[in-house]
Design an enzyme around this catalytic site. Sequence first.
Site, PDB file in Angstrom:
ATOM      1  N   HIS A 255       0.616  -1.228   0.162  1.00 20.32           N
ATOM      2  CA  HIS A 255      -0.198  -0.670  -0.020  1.00 20.32           C
ATOM      3  C   HIS A 255       0.429   1.303   0.125  1.00 20.32           C
ATOM      4  O   HIS A 255       0.888   1.849  -0.972  1.00 20.32           O
ATOM      5  CB  HIS A 255      -1.198  -0.207   1.074  1.00 20.32           C
ATOM      6  CG  HIS A 255      -1.674  -1.096   1.782  1.00 20.32           C
ATOM      7  ND1 HIS A 255      -2.752  -1.214   0.421  1.00 20.32           N
ATOM      8  CD2 HIS A 255      -1.420  -2.148   2.320  1.00 20.32           C
ATOM      9  CE1 HIS A 255      -3.353  -2.479   1.277  1.00 20.32           C
ATOM     10  NE2 HIS A 255      -2.569  -3.203   2.411  1.00 20.32           N
TER      11      HIS A 255
HETATM   12  C1  BDR Z   1      -3.539   1.235   4.818  1.00 18.90           C
HETATM   13  O1  BDR Z   1      -3.299   0.005   6.300  1.00 18.90           O
HETATM   14  C2  BDR Z   1      -3.226  -0.491   7.187  1.00 18.90           C
HETATM   15  O2  BDR Z   1      -2.439  -0.938   7.582  1.00 18.90           O
HETATM   16  C3  BDR Z   1      -1.488  -0.406   6.224  1.00 18.90           C
HETATM   17  O3  BDR Z   1      -0.271   0.671   6.447  1.00 18.90           O
HETATM   18  C4  BDR Z   1      -1.710   0.831   5.182  1.00 18.90           C
HETATM   19  O4  BDR Z   1      -1.687   1.891   4.796  1.00 18.90           O
HETATM   20  C5  BDR Z   1      -4.087  -0.123   4.208  1.00 18.90           C
HETATM   21  O5  BDR Z   1      -5.028  -0.718   4.074  1.00 18.90           O
END
Ligand code: BDR
Length: 322
Positions: A255
């Site tokens: 992500h």
């Molecule tokens: C997002 O949620 C967090 O767990 C990760 O760092 C990312 O920013 C993904 O849904």
Amino acid sequence: MKRKLILDVDTGSDDACAIMLAALHNDLDLVAVCSVSGNVPLENTTENTLRVLQHIGKTNIPVYKGCSGPMIRDVSSSYRVAADTRAKVVVDGKEIGIHQDYLPLEESKFSYQATPASVFYVDYLTKCQQKVDIVAVGPLTNLAVALLIEPRIVDNINEIVIMGGGHGISNETRCAEFNIFYDPEAAQRVLKCGAKITMVPLDATHKAYVNYEDARRLRELNTNAAKFAADMIEHRIEFHKLRQPLEDVNSCALHDPLAVAYLIDPTVLKDVQLLNVEVSLGGLTDGQTVVDRRYFQDNRNVHFAFDGDRKKFVDIMCDAFK
Ligand code: BDR
Ligand code: CA
């Protein structure tokens, strides 16, 4: 001229890679990193942020400690706890988390700044001479509070890039992605602030997945940043396999650095559409990013990415971490 940016993080395994990309890529000038509560509590996200910067020799970049919880929601209720339930799996009696409480790096020897993150945003954005980009890859609390204090800060924001939300995919609840679900009122405030907003949702990050071969390529670069990114990727793949398998089962979504990569090369995001996006603030859909794809719609406020280019994404990280 290098693009100036401020990064907002809840560090976190993938946030760590976003910090390294923003701090090390030659096209970017990372002004500051702001921490916020999210993946783990604020004390941990702040210490983890300091650890990552120290690990790559960037202790000159100031860290501002931000908000310790959502603007309105009670963190002790429902799933909205700091170490969230979706992020842990028990295998053979052993708990595996996608984010460890502390990243496996040396304890930090430098500290965060005395000014709180939201106050830093207001100070910096009311005085700066060059417009700045903000890349937010955690809950949006710090920025929303800053906007509440001084809405005119948008005049000095070039673009806000948000990792968060989803249209066809969710991860925290059946409807909502974690960053938006954790503080939906903050997200709604930021989405409506009037700045140019690009959203990097799960739809894009799941397409721009990374796999073991990408981790191997990074590891061969043999730098602190590349080896740590490879460690994080391999750790996340193990978790994804158990909890959220992707189209390539030996891969994970990474992500957060995808949002930073967009500043380096906007074509790393694909199928980006300017649409109206708002946040559901209750009920079954609480925290969902409601994306209006109708042709005749008003109030288009968000450039929403439906796809991502995984090859370009990996090349960008290899280039920065080499
Ligand atoms: C997002 O949620 C967090 O767990 C990760 O760092 C990312 O920013 C993904 O849904
Ligand atoms: Ca994050």
